[in-house]
Scaffold this active site. Structure first.
Site, PDB file in Angstrom:
ATOM      1  N   GLU A 177       0.816  -1.218   0.000  1.00  0.00           N
ATOM      2  CA  GLU A 177       0.000   0.000   0.000  1.00  0.00           C
ATOM      3  C   GLU A 177       0.849   1.268   0.000  1.00  0.00           C
ATOM      4  OE1 GLU A 177      -2.776  -0.087   3.249  1.00  0.00           O
ATOM      5  OE2 GLU A 177      -3.849  -1.822   2.476  1.00  0.00           O
ATOM      6  N   GLU A 375      -4.904  -8.754   1.030  1.00  0.00           N
ATOM      7  CA  GLU A 375      -5.530  -8.394   2.297  1.00  0.00           C
ATOM      8  C   GLU A 375      -7.009  -8.176   2.062  1.00  0.00           C
ATOM      9  OE1 GLU A 375      -4.006  -5.026   4.596  1.00  0.00           O
ATOM     10  OE2 GLU A 375      -1.949  -5.621   4.137  1.00  0.00           O
TER      11      GLU A 375
HETATM   12  C1  BGP Z   1      -4.246  -2.022   5.949  1.00  0.00           C
HETATM   13  C2  BGP Z   1      -2.757  -2.171   6.275  1.00  0.00           C
HETATM   14  C3  BGP Z   1      -2.497  -3.023   7.473  1.00  0.00           C
HETATM   15  C4  BGP Z   1      -3.523  -2.887   8.589  1.00  0.00           C
HETATM   16  C5  BGP Z   1      -4.971  -2.806   8.086  1.00  0.00           C
HETATM   17  C6  BGP Z   1      -5.981  -2.526   9.199  1.00  0.00           C
HETATM   18  O1  BGP Z   1      -4.452  -0.887   5.186  1.00  0.00           O
HETATM   19  O2  BGP Z   1      -2.017  -2.725   5.195  1.00  0.00           O
HETATM   20  O3  BGP Z   1      -1.181  -2.750   7.889  1.00  0.00           O
HETATM   21  O4  BGP Z   1      -3.196  -1.844   9.411  1.00  0.00           O
HETATM   22  O5  BGP Z   1      -5.061  -1.830   7.075  1.00  0.00           O
HETATM   23  O6  BGP Z   1      -6.066  -1.197   9.565  1.00  0.00           O
HETATM   24  P1  BGP Z   1      -6.889  -0.628  10.808  1.00  0.00           P
HETATM   25  O7  BGP Z   1      -6.379  -1.272  12.036  1.00  0.00           O
HETATM   26  O8  BGP Z   1      -6.648   0.850  10.805  1.00  0.00           O
HETATM   27  O9  BGP Z   1      -8.333  -0.946  10.609  1.00  0.00           O
END
Ligand code: BGP
Length: 473
Positions: A177, A375
């Site tokens: 990202e 993801e």
């Molecule tokens: C994604 C990232 C992760 C993780 C996830 C959850 O964008 O790649 O590293 O942080 O988001 O994010 P959050 O905990 O803010 O919901």
């Protein structure tokens, strides 16, 4: 409901290819802990926490995180028990190179060797990402991604990783990202260095893209036979209506937030309209001779797609304050669609068809590049309330979330999308930047007091799905 959406509500068995990549993703800073141990150098997260602990949910740092650094054997054994055939880690740049460049830390080499070997011994393929938001502090002090010298240091770091681990690792990713550090660090104030400046943001974005192409070039210069790609968060832009003004708003959001990274990574070019927009804003980055050729030549072998939520937009309704610095949101407004389905525990919209739209777009407009869902996941605040008497979280909402996304993935697959796998974010609850432990995402719950791991209902459900090569719903 149209015909396809209607089809999704009928019970059916969804079967996936036998070599589909099933697993989860995580990152070094978020799971390792041991932030000040065994020679690791500080990165921007260690530093920012020291400066402003109040910026982190409940004041919790990444110092311990889920302690994978010390517990990786147990965690990998659990991954194996839950049927994973692949797992994404990232290497902590400042663990390997405490100053970001120069001397290498032998204890870090040893640690990543042990983790990679342990995964392989467990029958789990390591997918290795090089950069997940964690700039070494000394390089940030030189300007981070704004400084071209940091691109050179990154390529040296990447080359070192290929040399050290490339005999066993055959899936590499240059960045996770990369737009997020641009947004967080240079536009919207949720990552260090908390700058708000569109032109500087563009330079950071450009150097990230260039660094990715140069790392791919460095990989191709070796005689290693693996694949190398990038992981992008793709947020399909949906217009409020078919009114041309709304359509244009969605188009601009798509160019800024998706195509800015997707086009150079997969096609090797930048959208003309993006270049025009940057010209208009006097925000074109500094580009050196040969750069564009490098970006055109070294595109990805494989694309990771992180998908959480869609982006709904409408035409801008009020003129921005003329003295406010330019922001992408000067070109459109966000739109809350009435009746949208929400993950009320995280405040994000759930729109499962988005995964299908992304895969179809890649099939039609991006040469059907080899890809996987790197993801997807459901963050839940206050998940403890779902713990049963035996101590396991009964997360039926997560099972449903995954299954509904997989149905759409499956349809895209049937229509010919080149999608090779699905990784959930994440294996076990982990530290999530300034949100710390607010939102829990894992198949495995982690008790922060004593680090006990407990498999959630979804973890067992996923294990069954892998065994059955599919599920019925
Ligand atoms: C994604 C990232 C992760 C993780 C996830 C959850 O964008 O790649 O590293 O942080 O988001 O994010 P959050 O905990 O803010 O919901």
């Amino acid at each position: 409901m149209n015909q396809t959406e209607n089809m999704m509500t009928q019970t059916k068995h969804y079967t996936f290819p036998s070599d589909f990549w099933w697993g989860t993703a995580a990152s070094a800073t978020q799971m390792e802990g041991a932030a000040y141990e065994d020679g690791k150098g500080p990165n921007i997260w260690d530093y920012w926490y020291e400066q402003e602990p109040n910026r982190f949910f409940d004041g919790v740092s990444a110092t311990v995180a889920s302690n994978f650094y010390h517990r990786y054997e147990e965690d990998i054994a659990l991954m194996k028990a839950l049927g994973h055939n692949s797992f994404r880690i990232s290497i902590s740049w400042s663990r390997l190179f405490p100053s970001g460049e120069g001397d290498i830390n032998p204890l870090a080499v040893n640690f990543y060797n042990r983790v990679i070997n342990e995964l392989i011994d467990a029958g789990i393929e390591p997918f290795v990402n090089l950069y997940h938001f964690d700039m070494p502090l000394q390089l940030q002090q030189k300007g981070g991604w704004e400084n071209r010298e940091v691109v050179t240091s990154y390529v040296e770091y990447a080359r070192t990783c290929f040399e050290l681990f490339g005999d066993r690792v055959t899936k590499w990713f240059t960045h996770n990202e990369p737009i997020v550090p641009v947004e967080g660090g240079y536009l919207y104030d949720f990552h260090y260095p908390n700058v708000v400046d569109f032109k500087r943001a563009v330079q950071v974005a450009y150097h990230s893209i260039l660094s990715s192409a140069l790392a791919i070039k460095a990989y191709k210069a070796t005689d290693l036979k693996g694949k190398i790609g990038i992981i992008l968060n793709l947020t399909p832009s949906y217009p409020r209506s078919q009114n041309p003004a709304d359509l244009q708003a969605a188009h601009l959001a798509d160019i800024l937030f998706n195509r800015s990274f997707l086009d150079p990574s997969v096609l090797g070019t930048f959208p003309d309209e993006l270049v025009d927009l940057l010209k208009t804003q006097k925000a074109l980055p500094h580009v050196e001779e040969g750069d564009l050729q490098t970006i055109a030549t070294y595109t990805v072998d494989v694309l990771g797609i992180n998908y959480y939520q869609p982006r709904r937009v409408k035409v801008k309704e009020h003129l921005p304050n003329p003295s406010a610095p330019f922001m992408p949101e000067h070109l459109f407004d966000y739109y809350e669609m009435p009746g949208r389905k929400m993950n009320r525990y995280r405040g994000w919209e759930i729109y499962e068809k988005g995964i299908y739209d992304i895969l179809t777009n890649l099939r039609k407009n991006y040469g059907n590049v080899e890809c996987f869902i790197s993801e997807n996941g459901m963050g839940v605040e206050g998940e403890e309330q779902y713990r049963d008497a035996e101590g396991s979280i009964q997360d039926d909402y997560r099972i449903n979330f995954i299954a509904e996304h997989l149905k759409w993935l499956h349809l895209a697959l049937e229509e010919g999308a080149n999608v090779k796998g699905y990784h959930l974010w994440t294996f076990m609850d982990n530290w999530s930047w300034s949100n710390a432990y607010k939102n829990r995402y894992g198949f495995v719950g982690v008790d922060l007091e004593n680090q006990t791991r407990t498999v959630k209902k979804s973890g067992y459900w996923f294990k069954q799905l892998i065994e059955d090569q599919g599920f019925e719903k």
